[in-house]
Structures are given as C-alpha cells and as structure tokens.
Design a protein around this motif. Sequence first.
Motif, short mmCIF file in Angstrom:
data_model
loop_
_atom_site.label_atom_id
_atom_site.label_comp_id
_atom_site.label_asym_id
_atom_site.label_seq_id
_atom_site.Cartn_x
_atom_site.Cartn_y
_atom_site.Cartn_z
N GLY A 2 0.81 -1.20 0.00
CA GLY A 2 0.00 0.00 0.00
C GLY A 2 0.84 1.26 0.00
N LYS A 3 0.16 2.39 -0.04
CA LYS A 3 0.86 3.68 -0.09
C LYS A 3 1.06 4.30 1.29
CE LYS A 3 -0.96 5.09 -4.63
NZ LYS A 3 -1.73 6.16 -5.32
N ILE A 4 0.27 3.88 2.28
CA ILE A 4 0.30 4.53 3.59
C ILE A 4 1.34 3.87 4.48
CG2 ILE A 4 -1.07 5.14 5.62
CD1 ILE A 4 -3.57 4.96 3.87
N LYS A 38 -5.12 19.58 -8.27
CA LYS A 38 -4.28 20.45 -9.09
C LYS A 38 -2.96 20.75 -8.39
CE LYS A 38 -7.12 21.19 -12.59
NZ LYS A 38 -6.77 20.71 -13.95
N TYR A 39 -3.02 20.95 -7.09
CA TYR A 39 -1.82 21.20 -6.27
C TYR A 39 -0.88 20.00 -6.35
CZ TYR A 39 0.49 21.19 -1.58
OH TYR A 39 1.36 21.10 -0.52
N PHE A 40 -1.42 18.79 -6.20
CA PHE A 40 -0.58 17.59 -6.28
C PHE A 40 0.01 17.42 -7.68
CE2 PHE A 40 -3.48 15.59 -2.82
CZ PHE A 40 -2.74 16.20 -1.83
N GLU A 41 -0.79 17.70 -8.71
CA GLU A 41 -0.31 17.53 -10.08
C GLU A 41 0.85 18.48 -10.37
OE1 GLU A 41 -4.39 16.04 -12.37
OE2 GLU A 41 -3.82 18.18 -12.39
N GLU A 42 0.70 19.74 -9.97
CA GLU A 42 1.78 20.71 -10.24
C GLU A 42 3.02 20.37 -9.43
OE1 GLU A 42 2.58 25.54 -10.42
OE2 GLU A 42 0.57 24.79 -9.93
N GLY A 47 9.20 16.70 -10.09
CA GLY A 47 10.11 15.61 -9.77
C GLY A 47 9.53 14.26 -10.10
N ASP A 48 9.93 13.25 -9.31
CA ASP A 48 9.58 11.86 -9.63
C ASP A 48 8.64 11.22 -8.62
OD1 ASP A 48 11.53 11.72 -11.87
OD2 ASP A 48 12.99 11.97 -10.25
N ILE A 49 8.87 11.45 -7.33
CA ILE A 49 8.11 10.79 -6.28
C ILE A 49 7.35 11.84 -5.48
CG2 ILE A 49 8.25 9.39 -4.17
CD1 ILE A 49 10.78 8.12 -5.31
N LEU A 50 6.05 11.68 -5.39
CA LEU A 50 5.23 12.61 -4.62
C LEU A 50 4.82 11.98 -3.29
CD1 LEU A 50 3.70 15.26 -4.30
CD2 LEU A 50 1.76 14.22 -5.48
N LEU A 81 -5.54 8.48 -4.70
CA LEU A 81 -5.17 9.25 -5.89
C LEU A 81 -3.96 8.61 -6.57
CD1 LEU A 81 -5.50 12.89 -4.49
CD2 LEU A 81 -7.17 11.63 -5.87
N GLU A 82 -4.08 8.35 -7.85
CA GLU A 82 -3.01 7.69 -8.59
C GLU A 82 -1.72 8.51 -8.60
OE1 GLU A 82 -2.20 5.79 -13.06
OE2 GLU A 82 -4.18 6.58 -12.52
N ILE A 83 -1.86 9.83 -8.62
CA ILE A 83 -0.69 10.68 -8.73
C ILE A 83 0.18 10.67 -7.48
CG2 ILE A 83 -1.76 12.81 -7.87
CD1 ILE A 83 -0.29 14.26 -10.17
N VAL A 84 -0.39 10.28 -6.35
CA VAL A 84 0.35 10.26 -5.08
C VAL A 84 1.05 8.91 -4.92
CG1 VAL A 84 0.15 10.39 -2.57
CG2 VAL A 84 -1.26 11.88 -4.02
N ASP A 85 2.34 8.98 -4.57
CA ASP A 85 3.12 7.74 -4.41
C ASP A 85 3.10 7.20 -2.99
OD1 ASP A 85 4.34 7.46 -7.14
OD2 ASP A 85 5.02 9.48 -6.65
N TYR A 86 3.27 8.10 -2.00
CA TYR A 86 3.32 7.65 -0.61
C TYR A 86 2.59 8.66 0.28
CZ TYR A 86 7.11 4.76 -2.47
OH TYR A 86 7.85 3.90 -3.24
N VAL A 87 1.99 8.13 1.35
CA VAL A 87 1.26 8.97 2.29
C VAL A 87 1.66 8.58 3.72
CG1 VAL A 87 -1.02 9.79 3.01
CG2 VAL A 87 -0.69 8.95 0.68
#
Length: 503
Positions: A2-4, A38-42, A47-50, A81-87
């Motif tokens: 998972g991401k969390i 939009k904030y996460f996308e920008e 970079g590479d990892i969000l 969200l697909e754009i987020v890598d780790y939380v």
Amino acid sequence: MGKIFPIHDLSELLNTKRDKKIILCHGVFDLLHIGHIKYFEEAKSQGDILVVTVTPDRFVNKGPDRPHFTEQLRLEAIAALEIVDYVALNLWPTAVETLLLLKPDIYAKGPDYQDQTTDLTGKIRDEEEAIRSVGGELFITSGQVFSSSRLLNQSLSGYTDEQIEYFRSFALKHPADEVISWLKRLHTLRVLVIGETIIDRYSYCYPIGMVTKDPIIAVKYLHEEWFAGGIIAVANHGAGFYHSVDLISALGEKDSYEQFIHTHLKDEVNSHFIYKTDSPTIIKQRFVDAYLNQKLFEVHTINDEMVSMDQTNELIQKFSSLISDIDLVLVVDFGHGMISSPFIEKIVGSGVFTAVNTQTNAGNRGFNVISRYPKVDYVSLNATELNLEERTNAGDIKSKILNVVERVSANEVLITEGKYGTILYDREDGFIRTPAFAGKVVDRIGAGDAIISITAGLACLNAPADIIGFVANAVASMAVSTVGHRTSIEPVGLYKYITTLLK
C-alpha cells in the motif's frame, strides 16, 4: 504494498530512492477537492516521487468540530489518488520535523502561501528554513485557490440556515483579516486581572447502583483531573493576547497548593498573591459520570467569609503599586470573600478602563451582583446573573440590560444566553444579537471566563460592537468544546477558527 506508511518507515524507504527527485506536500486536506488535485499535479511535475503528509487530528486547531474527517479517512482519500506515491501521518504540529526527517528535494506549498505574511501560524518561514537546511527548496504552486473550510461550511458544517446567513453577512462587513487585526491589537494592552483562585477537580466515576440502606447512589471511583480555574484561567486565556498580564488573587493560608498554581500559570503572567487567613485555596470538586460526561454533584472546600480589613488593605496596596502601568483592569468576581466594598471602591475609582463579571454560583447565589460595582466600562454576564441583578426572571431582556447600563454607568453590556447566543448593548450602536456558534457542548464550565478574557480588551480598544459579539461567540464555542480548563484560548487557534467560520 500500500501507499500509507508510518512516517519513520517512510523515511527509511525514501533513503533507498535518493536517485529520484522527491517532492513533499503537507496539509490537513479535511475535504479533498479539485484544488488539492491540481496542487498535487503541479507539485509532481517538479520531480519523480510525490509524498503527502497529513496533519493528525490533534494538531488541526481550526476550532470545534474540525477536522470533519478523521486522520485515517484523510490518509485513505489521498492514497486513493493515482498521482500520489506515498502517504504518511505527521507526528508534529508543523512540517519542520517532517522535512528534517524525510529530506525531500522540493517542499511544495499552495499559492495561498505566496505571501508569507498571511500565514496565521508564522511557521512557513521555519519550514522554508528546514527544507533549505536539508539541501532542498521551497516551491509555491500557481493554481487557483480553493478552500476546504468554505466547502465544508457550505455543505457539511451542520450549521443552521440562520448561522450560515449570519456568517455570510458578517464576512461581507468584517472579513476575517479585519477581525484578526483587532485581536492582534490586544498586544498593545497591559492588563491587570483580579479575582479568586479556584482549583477545579474533576473526579470521574461510574455509577454502580442504589445503596441498600439509604436513598443514595453509589459510584465507583475511576480517575481524576485537576485544573487551574477561577482567575488563573482568565489570566492564562489572556496571556497569549496581551502585552502583559498581572494577576492579583488570593490563595489559602493553609493548603495553598501554590506549587500546583505556579506550575499551571503561564510564564507570561506576573502573579501577586495574598494568603487568606484561616482558609484553604478554593477547590471545587465535581463528581462526573465518566460514561455520560455528566456531572453528578460537587463538593466545595472553601472559606467564603470576607477577607479581613488588614488583608483588604494588602490587596489595595498591591493594586495601587501596579495601576499606573495598566491599560485595562479585568475583574472576575466569584463572590467568595476576596473582593470587599473598599477594594471595589479603589478599583472603580482608578480611572482605568474596567471590565467586570460578577459570577453566580452555588456559594453566592443572589448576593454577588454587578450593582456592587458603581462604575464599570464593560460588563459581561450570563442571563441568570442578569436576572439576579434585576430580581426577576420575567420581563424584556433589553429593558433589564438598560437598567444595568444606567445602574453601573456602563458603555457596553454583553449578556450570554447559552444556545441562543449573545446580546450586546453599546451606547452608540444599540443592541446587537449574535447567534451561538457551538454545535456540541462538552462542558460549560469556564465559558464566561474565556469570553470576558478576550472581549474586555476589544471593548477597551473601542472595537466595533458587532466584532465584540462575534468574537464572544467564537471564544465561547471553543471554550465549551473541551472539559473544564483543560486548554486555554490561544491566538493562532482563535485566528484559524475565525478564518474557518468566515470562509
């Protein structure tokens, strides 16, 4: 996988990916919306990892009933969200420690942080210093600003139509920045608070049934909390707002609990105590059903006889030595024998702006009334205290208020009416009603103390009457959302709550 992740585990994971450019976004994200996406996308475009870290519930500090969604739900929403890598859930009030631990290459903040002077916490500068110290940089996104608070207020707040319309119309007349600017001006005032020290002891228990031989309830003791109440709570509320706070109060000659008092009195408060002869420091012990959070009964440890003339003179001497450097005298008279008529004469004759609350409680009901003070600039009472002053429950509240105005020569009188909010009379603006803001009431103890602690200063500064009414209800809402005097009203928390209400 998972991401969390727990934040320390995430730190170890990121250390294996230093060949990639890591971006960190951080916030509450109470209601995930298009602005966040939009904030996460920008941010991700840099970079590479969000990585997104989320403020835990205990540090959100935006007033009662916030966050609306729990920390676990907020984590899961972002992880979807697909754009987020780790939380990860943050463990601290700000992102400073997070930045030092995760060491991202870029720390991305939204466009509302472009002007750092508008940051209510003042922590964005500390966070910028932290990201630079680990070799990273601060990046401000450029998208449109959306507001979770505004969306929550419009759709999920739980406020009535009357409250929503009030917030809308008030914000048009007095934006949050204006209200906050008045509160920041309190820092110009030097304040003297006067009243009795009270220790509030909450003894939590569990009712186990009726006693066999007597018509009484038996309870099982569980645990207890002790709070510094009375005038100590008033001083602590004011400590973060005013330039200086001096305190005149009485402790007991025996069982003074002075170490407890000093431990729970904020460092910014300068205390001046007398020690009441043949008396303990007042303790009000409340036995509380721990399951229902309902008070069952209370026991007072108290000597409520009036202080001697010698001790009255001691109080007057302390007052006289301080008053030349004071802008506001704030009296909360609990009616337990500390403030005698000669002391009152000295207080009201000082020529300094004076605010007074005479509290009604089980120990003084019926004789601790505001007319004991012949000249007061600002009065704050609850409806019961007003009725006792007027010796009647009947009649129009406005007529009663006008009677008090004339009786004590007041410029402003604020009356709190519980779930009905407040009514304020100002000699120039007349009557102003403000609806109650509180949704869930945890404990009413101390709400009046909190209200006068902040609104007295606004009255002293001649703030607009409707702003005084608004702040009174905001402070009351914060005060009743916690048990007793477990927490004090703090500037940043109040600023954030006001901003949330007026979004």
